[in-house]
Design a protein around this motif. Structure first.
Motif, mmCIF file in Angstrom:
data_model
loop_
_atom_site.group_PDB
_atom_site.id
_atom_site.type_symbol
_atom_site.label_atom_id
_atom_site.label_comp_id
_atom_site.label_asym_id
_atom_site.label_seq_id
_atom_site.Cartn_x
_atom_site.Cartn_y
_atom_site.Cartn_z
ATOM 1 N N PRO A 25 47.498 36.423 53.524
ATOM 2 C CA PRO A 25 46.239 36.532 54.275
ATOM 3 C C PRO A 25 45.136 37.200 53.445
ATOM 4 C CG PRO A 25 47.698 38.293 54.936
ATOM 5 C CD PRO A 25 48.469 37.448 53.940
ATOM 6 N N ILE A 26 44.917 36.663 52.248
ATOM 7 C CA ILE A 26 43.918 37.206 51.340
ATOM 8 C C ILE A 26 42.974 36.073 50.939
ATOM 9 C CG2 ILE A 26 43.573 38.066 48.983
ATOM 10 C CD1 ILE A 26 46.012 39.777 49.277
ATOM 11 N N HIS A 27 41.690 36.377 50.918
ATOM 12 C CA HIS A 27 40.688 35.427 50.444
ATOM 13 C C HIS A 27 40.407 35.762 48.983
ATOM 14 C CE1 HIS A 27 39.874 34.290 54.591
ATOM 15 N NE2 HIS A 27 39.932 35.579 54.861
ATOM 16 N N TYR A 28 40.438 34.753 48.129
ATOM 17 C CA TYR A 28 40.186 35.028 46.720
ATOM 18 C C TYR A 28 39.051 34.165 46.187
ATOM 19 C CZ TYR A 28 43.240 30.961 45.873
ATOM 20 O OH TYR A 28 43.816 29.715 45.873
ATOM 21 N N GLN A 82 49.595 46.090 46.634
ATOM 22 C CA GLN A 82 48.787 47.243 47.027
ATOM 23 C C GLN A 82 47.624 46.819 47.927
ATOM 24 O OE1 GLN A 82 47.677 49.750 43.653
ATOM 25 N NE2 GLN A 82 49.620 49.239 42.645
ATOM 26 N N CYS A 83 46.999 45.693 47.620
ATOM 27 C CA CYS A 83 45.918 45.175 48.474
ATOM 28 C C CYS A 83 46.425 44.939 49.891
ATOM 29 C CB CYS A 83 45.362 43.872 47.901
ATOM 30 S SG CYS A 83 44.350 44.056 46.425
ATOM 31 N N LEU A 84 47.589 44.326 49.998
ATOM 32 C CA LEU A 84 48.163 44.057 51.319
ATOM 33 C C LEU A 84 48.439 45.364 52.058
ATOM 34 C CD1 LEU A 84 50.555 41.145 50.364
ATOM 35 C CD2 LEU A 84 48.513 40.976 51.812
ATOM 36 N N GLU A 85 48.982 46.333 51.363
ATOM 37 C CA GLU A 85 49.297 47.621 51.985
ATOM 38 C C GLU A 85 48.041 48.333 52.483
ATOM 39 O OE1 GLU A 85 51.487 51.796 50.744
ATOM 40 O OE2 GLU A 85 52.067 49.950 49.710
ATOM 41 N N LEU A 86 46.955 48.188 51.743
ATOM 42 C CA LEU A 86 45.703 48.859 52.113
ATOM 43 C C LEU A 86 44.806 48.024 53.025
ATOM 44 C CD1 LEU A 86 44.816 50.368 48.618
ATOM 45 C CD2 LEU A 86 45.555 51.625 50.662
ATOM 46 N N GLY A 87 45.199 46.788 53.281
ATOM 47 C CA GLY A 87 44.384 45.932 54.139
ATOM 48 C C GLY A 87 43.184 45.329 53.433
ATOM 49 N N ILE A 88 43.218 45.266 52.104
ATOM 50 C CA ILE A 88 42.134 44.642 51.340
ATOM 51 C C ILE A 88 42.329 43.135 51.439
ATOM 52 C CG2 ILE A 88 41.076 44.368 49.065
ATOM 53 C CD1 ILE A 88 42.255 47.224 48.433
ATOM 54 N N ARG A 89 41.372 42.455 51.992
ATOM 55 C CA ARG A 89 41.509 41.018 52.244
ATOM 56 C C ARG A 89 40.677 40.142 51.312
ATOM 57 N NH1 ARG A 89 45.795 42.132 53.943
ATOM 58 N NH2 ARG A 89 46.248 42.535 56.113
ATOM 59 N N TYR A 90 39.868 40.767 50.455
ATOM 60 C CA TYR A 90 39.037 40.006 49.530
ATOM 61 C C TYR A 90 39.330 40.450 48.107
ATOM 62 C CZ TYR A 90 36.542 38.798 53.762
ATOM 63 O OH TYR A 90 36.237 38.353 55.014
ATOM 64 N N ILE A 91 39.668 39.494 47.266
ATOM 65 C CA ILE A 91 39.874 39.792 45.852
ATOM 66 C C ILE A 91 39.053 38.821 45.024
ATOM 67 C CG2 ILE A 91 42.160 40.792 46.248
ATOM 68 C CD1 ILE A 91 43.325 38.263 44.950
ATOM 69 N N TRP A 92 38.621 39.307 43.888
ATOM 70 C CA TRP A 92 37.779 38.523 42.998
ATOM 71 C C TRP A 92 38.500 38.451 41.665
ATOM 72 C CZ3 TRP A 92 31.908 38.887 43.713
ATOM 73 C CH2 TRP A 92 31.252 37.903 42.958
ATOM 74 N N LEU A 93 38.878 37.253 41.278
ATOM 75 C CA LEU A 93 39.652 37.039 40.057
ATOM 76 C C LEU A 93 38.739 36.542 38.943
ATOM 77 C CD1 LEU A 93 42.634 35.211 41.765
ATOM 78 C CD2 LEU A 93 42.599 37.584 40.996
ATOM 79 N N GLN A 94 38.653 37.326 37.897
ATOM 80 C CA GLN A 94 37.850 36.948 36.747
ATOM 81 C C GLN A 94 38.578 35.861 35.944
ATOM 82 O OE1 GLN A 94 34.689 38.593 36.725
ATOM 83 N NE2 GLN A 94 35.755 38.971 38.643
ATOM 84 N N PRO A 95 37.863 35.064 35.176
ATOM 85 C CA PRO A 95 38.533 34.063 34.339
ATOM 86 C C PRO A 95 39.615 34.733 33.475
ATOM 87 C CG PRO A 95 36.178 33.697 34.330
ATOM 88 C CD PRO A 95 36.406 35.004 35.051
ATOM 89 N N GLY A 96 40.769 34.112 33.402
ATOM 90 C CA GLY A 96 41.874 34.634 32.616
ATOM 91 C C GLY A 96 42.810 35.550 33.378
ATOM 92 N N THR A 97 42.491 35.826 34.645
ATOM 93 C CA THR A 97 43.331 36.748 35.419
ATOM 94 C C THR A 97 44.280 36.025 36.375
ATOM 95 O OG1 THR A 97 41.729 37.016 37.222
ATOM 96 C CG2 THR A 97 41.526 38.516 35.340
#
Length: 126
Positions: free
Chosen positions: A112-115, A84-99
């Motif tokens: 092409p996503i920065h995490y 869904q992020c790719l489809e919407l063009g969301i390029r930044y994701i933040w992963l909490q511990p355990g995810t």
């Protein structure tokens, strides 16, 4: 870009895995971002609202533009949200511990996503 720069640059966040339970991180992170005056959309397949705020069943159903997606779900559920992020063009994701796990991070490295691997609460309320 460092995590703090992300917080200083962007203001439209989506928290994936919001819950109505004040003891859970999905609730705490959502509320923390709101307290710090970010525009926050909550994503939950189980709940329709939290404290009067509407929650959305997917990123695709959020009417506002999302700049950063914050993951508070297990890695096995993360793959669908990455699509869904790719489809919407969301390029930044933040992963909490355990995810995340090693397979999930290896998958992200091909995209092409920065995490960011850190806890939002630690950055905003140390």
């Amino acid at each position: 870009m460092e995590a703090n720069e992300l917080l200083n640059t962007y203001s439209h966040f989506a928290v994936i895995g919001v819950t109505t339970d004040p003891e859970k991180y999905g609730y705490k992170i959502y509320q923390c971002l709101k307290r710090h005056h970010y525009h926050v959309s909550g994503i939950s397949y189980a709940y329709k609202e939290v404290e009067g705020d509407p929650l959305y069943p997917s990123l695709l159903s959020v009417p506002q533009k999302i700049e950063v997606a914050v993951f508070v779900v297990s890695p096995k559920h993360g793959y669908d949200y990455i699509k869904q992020c790719l489809e919407l063009g969301i390029r930044y994701i933040w992963l909490q511990p355990g995810t995340y796990d090693n397979d999930f991070l290896a998958y992200l490295d091909t995209l092409p996503i920065h995490y960011y691997l850190d806890c939002v609460l630690r950055r905003l309320e140390p």
